[in-house]
Scaffold this motif. Structure first.
Motif, short mmCIF file in Angstrom:
data_model
loop_
_atom_site.label_atom_id
_atom_site.label_comp_id
_atom_site.label_asym_id
_atom_site.label_seq_id
_atom_site.Cartn_x
_atom_site.Cartn_y
_atom_site.Cartn_z
N GLU A 79 -18.53 68.97 19.68
CA GLU A 79 -18.22 68.50 21.03
C GLU A 79 -18.33 69.63 22.05
N ALA A 80 -17.89 70.83 21.66
CA ALA A 80 -17.99 71.98 22.55
C ALA A 80 -19.46 72.32 22.83
N VAL A 81 -20.28 72.27 21.80
CA VAL A 81 -21.70 72.56 21.96
C VAL A 81 -22.40 71.49 22.79
N LYS A 82 -22.05 70.24 22.53
CA LYS A 82 -22.65 69.14 23.29
C LYS A 82 -22.27 69.21 24.76
N ALA A 83 -21.01 69.51 25.04
CA ALA A 83 -20.56 69.59 26.42
C ALA A 83 -21.22 70.76 27.15
N ASP A 84 -21.50 71.82 26.44
CA ASP A 84 -22.11 72.99 27.06
C ASP A 84 -23.57 72.75 27.41
N GLU A 85 -24.28 72.06 26.54
CA GLU A 85 -25.68 71.67 26.74
C GLU A 85 -26.68 72.81 26.63
N LYS A 86 -26.21 74.05 26.57
CA LYS A 86 -27.14 75.18 26.50
C LYS A 86 -26.89 76.06 25.27
#
Length: 261
Positions: free
Chosen positions: A123-130
């Motif tokens: 979820e943290a990676v998805k929210a960051d998008e980069k």
């Protein structure tokens, strides 16, 4: 990354503090005679007994020194193996393939903490998008863990790694061979094909390489993580059931060159 026990440091420090004056006296007999050496020993003992906080301060200073040294050694090890860590072509990944921050996870499918951390990390990676995640299969807990890792990597050839990985991590309980194949099938993978390919030499070599890499990085438990820039810069290591907010903060800090802005 270097794990050492500090339990005996208090006694060790006391022994050293008492012994040092005597050792120096032995080296230079013209400075202290036997009685003077004994007097100094008693003075040091009395002082430490009356001011035990000195020992605590010294232990804390030693702890900080060892932590700093461990970070230096970790950075050297990561720099020396950065291509294997961040850019191994056979490693499964999720997220932005061109992301500027990489989260590398060493895990075991029978590790309960690995299961807990999956959603917060993704979820943290998805929210960051980069940013992106690199999965390093490290089956160290059982033979069934090895089977699960082999099945997941074989499923990758079918484009089903993420689905199988998630199915294994979502399962609560110990994965056995029967459950592993059932979950892989339910996740959409061709189990018959997996059974033919899971014992391929390249899969065995990949698992061996992951374990050897973890050993070189002084990683011995799961889950363990390395968060760094795409080129390995500003790398940090951590382990255990890390919360999603920690991943989010580390991603931002890494992107800012190691500074929280």
């Amino acid at each position: 990354m270097i794990r050492k026990s500090f339990a005996a440091f208090g006694a060790l420090l006391l022994g050293l503090a008492v012994a040092v004056p005597a050792a120096r006296a032995q080296e230079d007999q013209t400075s202290f005679n036997k009685q003077q050496t004994e007097d100094i020993r008693k003075i040091v003992q009395v002082y430490l007994m009356e001011h035990p906080e000195v020992i605590g301060d010294a232990i804390e200073a030693l702890r900080e020194k060892m932590r700093a040294q461990a970070e230096v050694e970790a950075q050297k090890a990561i720099e020396a193996r950065k291509d294997e860590i961040f850019n191994a072509k056979d490693d499964p990944t999720v997220g932005n393939a061109k992301g500027d921050v990489v989260v590398v996870e060493f895990f075991d499918y029978n590790c309960p903490y690995c299961k807990v951390v999956l959603d917060p990390m993704l979820e943290a990676v998805k929210a960051d998008e980069k940013s992106r995640v690199v999965f390093k299969e490290m089956p160290i807990l059982s033979e069934d863990s090895v089977t699960a890792a082999r099945v997941a990597l074989a499923a990758k050839k079918q484009g089903k790694y993420e689905e199988v990985h998630r199915a294994f991590m979502k399962f609560r309980g110990k994965l056995d061979e029967k459950t592993i194949f059932r979950l892989a099938g339910e996740a959409g993978a061709n189990v018959d094909q997996i059974k033919k390919e899971m014992m391929a030499p390249e899969i065995a070599a990949q698992l061996k390489k992951n374990v050897e890499l973890a050993h070189a990085l002084d990683i011995s438990s799961t889950p363990s993580f390395i968060v760094a820039g795409a080129g390995g810069q500003a790398a940090r290591t951590l382990s255990g059931a890390v919360e999603g907010q920690v991943f989010s903060q580390l991603i931002k800090i890494t992107r800012n060159g190691g500074k929280l802005q």
